[in-house]
Enzyme design. Structure first.
Site, mmCIF file in Angstrom:
data_model
loop_
_atom_site.group_PDB
_atom_site.id
_atom_site.type_symbol
_atom_site.label_atom_id
_atom_site.label_comp_id
_atom_site.label_asym_id
_atom_site.label_seq_id
_atom_site.Cartn_x
_atom_site.Cartn_y
_atom_site.Cartn_z
ATOM 1 N N SER A 106 0.843 -1.310 -0.197
ATOM 2 C CA SER A 106 -0.071 0.010 0.048
ATOM 3 C C SER A 106 0.772 1.281 0.103
ATOM 4 C CB SER A 106 -0.900 -0.010 1.257
ATOM 5 O OG SER A 106 0.046 0.289 2.487
ATOM 6 N N ASP A 107 0.382 2.358 -0.355
ATOM 7 C CA ASP A 107 1.114 3.528 -0.213
ATOM 8 C C ASP A 107 0.861 3.885 1.277
ATOM 9 O OD1 ASP A 107 1.338 6.563 -2.110
ATOM 10 O OD2 ASP A 107 2.292 5.994 -0.309
ATOM 11 N N TRP A 108 1.486 4.902 1.678
ATOM 12 C CA TRP A 108 1.812 4.881 3.125
ATOM 13 C C TRP A 108 0.195 5.626 3.799
ATOM 14 C CZ3 TRP A 108 5.152 2.604 1.362
ATOM 15 C CH2 TRP A 108 6.305 2.112 2.120
ATOM 16 N N GLY B 289 -2.571 4.283 3.105
ATOM 17 C CA GLY B 289 -3.285 4.197 1.956
ATOM 18 C C GLY B 289 -4.257 3.061 2.037
#
Ligand code: GLC
Length: 720
Positions: free
Chosen positions: A267-269, A271
């Site tokens: 995942s993005d941070w 996210g």
């Protein structure tokens, strides 16, 4: 339980070792033989893992960034008993950043794309991988291949490789391969269609499948298939109503089924939005902590997640470490190979700078009497992009400013490469004076008193915010913004020999263009940028860069005049579909300021006598004669564009191949550009929505050859 019996129980437990203070240590697993396949080696470790060990691998520790070991953005503790290394996930696309310390501050990824040189792009990736190893970190969060053509004002344009899926896809793949060959895990991001920063965590992208497949997704497909990528970062945004980090159609359908991606999705941070739903949709790792994946045990017990899915998540993470050779060659902190890396940085800056206008003042003649150097901080450094892609350069920043723009919490870094010093070094006999441009009239006075005036125009940009337009906008000094468009007008009015050097993230409009003598797009030129620019301005380097992104006359010519945004979830409709970048301008009949693929040289070239042949298996071959008809050595990028059968409703033409060729003055050569119709770029293909597959349509195709998207003539046709 009575006291006596409880004592007896304790004694019994003690002797059988069950009561000992710590549980029996788990066995050490010897390194799986390198003779085994990547999957076999990974399977051995996964089979030996406890459930807890598996559950720890699928998310980060969530440590505060400044506390993450080795300065990484994300950390997954390893499993020493089986030699599985801790994972240190570190940004970014233009250099090794976060809090790792000093690294090679490369020119922007857009500059690398502007070289159109895949070998040099590979070297760019090598520098990233070497610096990763020098910092002892091992998962590189680079590979930003979102297409800047969708929204050229995106704050992250400098991290991307431009607007065309094939050029961007291949330059990005070269970066990824160079990094991967240093035995670190590479990542491609942000999957998918994370094309604007405004409301990036709220925006829902609405686009039809064919348009997505033939543009934004194609750039990813090339990276996945050609660069042995082991990690894909899901974007913050939604696509067609599903968060990227839990979109089954993207993560499982497109990525893991259609493209057979063997690695893991991270995942993005912050996210993520669920545990079981995201895991079953295809998310394999949550970063930076376990906001949702802390519930994995419960999700397993509740049957929301199957054990086989958890084992698959872990397998993908473990296999990545074997696949790139990291297991056999773990990283440990060392020293950055600065001299070699900075040489690459300078080469990319020199090869990526694009000469857009030159009515005669360049290259600067020796013996100039006086030169005015004008622009913010042009006495100390060159500007670089903000956000997680920020890099603390070797030797430290020349200046760090706090950006005053609402919505961006990232510092403005100026790299220690001084245009003033570099120009002085090139013109020892000249009087070279500096003005920071804060007063247009004072700068104009200095220009009037000089033989030549060089304005270093800087457009800072950053993750988390977009530019409002495409002219020069001060996103840093909100209380007292500097109007550099006005500054350039004033200087040009005072001196007819005014040269503008643009230090910007990507596309740029130029309301002052007619009044200046020359324009050089230097992008964010990295920490050898001033030296590179000076070499070009004085002719020691002949510029050969070509635009990887269209420069519009104004943002009013874009598909969307305003960038959609809201404080609550909102849609952005990409109904321009296939018409992204130059394809928009071609389809709409809009004249750009400077077209995709454009770039001048200090010499001249002629492309002649094209021949086109279509071999078996959709192998297209285009041959031309290329001559250097000028007076100095230079490089030309011969570009091949294709028009598709009218029945498909495609934009007028697409880039399908190119070759950069260097020739001495007076020389000529034959250039053959081969286009493999079966390659990951699907150059002859279209996405057949009914068949849910790429297809090649019957009909008439046109082959165009030239040195920009707007200067390519019909070389031949073929029918399928
Ligand atoms: C950021 C960025 C992403 C980066 C990550 C870790 O928000 O979107 O590109 O890799 O967080 O810093």
């Amino acid at each position: 339980m009575s006291t006596i019996r409880s004592h007896a129980l304790i004694v019994f437990l003690f002797f059988c070792g069950c009561g000992s203070a710590s549980p029996k240590p788990l066995p050490t697993i010897p390194p799986p033989s390198p003779a085994l396949s990547t999957d076999e080696r990974a399977a051995i470790l996964v089979a030996a893992m406890t459930q807890d060990e598996k559950l720890r691998l699928i998310h980060g520790t969530g440590e505060v960034l400044s506390a993450v070991p080795r300065g990484a953005a994300g950390h997954v503790p390893g499993i020493p008993r089986m030699g599985f290394p801790s994972l240190y996930l570190v940004d970014g696309s233009v250099g090794i950043g976060n809090t790792t310390g000093e690294s090679t501050a490369l020119p922007s990824a857009m500059a690398s794309a502007a070289t159109w040189d895949l070998d040099l792009a590979y070297q760019y990736g090598v520098v990233l991988g070497k610096d990763m190893r020098a910092h002892g970190v091992n998962v590189h969060l680079g590979g930003n291949v979102n297409l800047a053509g969708r929204e050229p004002r995106t704050g992250r344009a400098f991290e991307t490789k431009g607007e065309d899926p094939i050029l961007a896809g291949r330059i990005n793949a070269a970066h990824l391969l160079g990094t991967r060959d240093q035995n670190v895990v590479t990542c491609i991001k942000h999957f998918a269609l994370n094309d604007q920063e405004t409301g990036r965590e709220l925006v829902n992208v609405v686009i039809d499948e064919r348009a997505a497949r033939e543009t934004d997704l194609l750039a990813f497909e090339i990276g996945i298939k050609d660069a042995d990528v082991q990690a894909v970062m899901a974007g913050y945004n939604s696509v067609r109503g599903a968060w990227c980090s839990e979109s089954e159609s993207l993560l499982t359908g497109v990525l893991k089924q259609d493209w057979a991606f063997p690695g893991f999705v991270v995942s993005d941070w912050f996210g993520t939005h669920s545990c079981g739903h995201a895991a079953m949709a295809g998310l394999d790792m949550e970063m930076p902590g376990s906001t949702h994946f802390s519930g994995m045990k419960a999700a397993l017990e509740a049957g929301e997640v199957t054990q086989s899915r958890l084992d698959d998540m872990v397998h993908r993470i473990v296999r990545a470490v074997f696949a790139v050779g990291l297991y056999d060659r773990p990283t440990s902190p060392g020293t950055v190979d600065a001299s070699a890396n900075l040489a690459v940085a300078q080469a990319v800056a020199e090869q990526g700078a694009v000469l857009l206008k030159n009515i005669g003042d360049l290259p600067l003649p020796p013996g100039l009497g006086s030169i005015a150097i004008i622009g913010p901080n042009a006495d100390i450094g060159v500007v670089s992009g903000g956000g997680s892609a920020g890099v603390t350069p070797m030797g430290g920043s020349a200046l760090v400013e706090v950006s005053g723009f609402v919505g961006s919490w990232f510092p403005v870094r100026w790299l220690p490469s001084s245009p003033l010093a570099a120009i002085r070094a090139k013109a020892p006999g000249a009087t070279v004076r500096f003005h920071d441009g804060s007063s247009a009239s004072d700068a104009a006075s200095l220009a009037a008193a000089s033989d030549v005036a060089i304005v270093f125009a800087t457009q800072w940009s950053s993750e988390s915010l977009d530019r409002p337009a495409l002219n020069l906008t001060d996103l840093v000094h909100r209380s007292s913004p500097l109007d550099q468009d006005e500054l350039i007008r004033a200087v040009a009015a005072a001196n007819g020999h005014t040269i503008v050097v643009l230090e910007g993230p990507g596309a740029q409009s130029m309301p002052w263009l007619s009044g200046v003598s020359a324009v050089l797009a230097a992008w964010y030129p990295g920490q050898r940028g001033a030296e590179a620019i000076a070499n070009i301005l004085f002719g020691d380097v002949n510029p050969s860069g070509k635009l990887p992104i269209t420069f519009p006359k104004t943002h009013l010519d874009l598909p969307r005049v305003l960038i959609a945004g809201s404080s609550t979830p909102f849609d952005v409709l990409y109904d321009e579909g296939l018409r992204t970048g130059y394809k928009w301008f071609d389809a709409q009949g809009i004249e750009p300021l400077f077209p995709f693929g454009f770039g001048l040289s200090y010499t001249t070239f002629v492309i002649a006598n094209p021949t086109v042949s279509l071999g078996g298996g959709n192998q297209l071959s285009v041959t031309v004669d290329l001559a250097n008809t000028g007076t100095r050595t230079g490089a030309e990028v011969v570009q091949v564009y294709l028009s598709m059968p009218a029945s498909l409703g495609e934009p007028p033409r697409r880039l399908v191949g190119w070759q950069k060729v260097t020739l001495p003055p007076g020389a000529n050569t034959q250039v053959t550009i081969r286009v493999d119709g079966n390659s990951s770029a699907h150059p002859l293909g279209y996405w057949d929505e009914a068949a849910r597959a790429w297809a090649i349509a019957p009909g008439d195709y046109g082959v165009y050859v030239g040195n920009s998207s707007r200067n390519a003539s019909l070389a031949g046709t073929f029918r399928l």
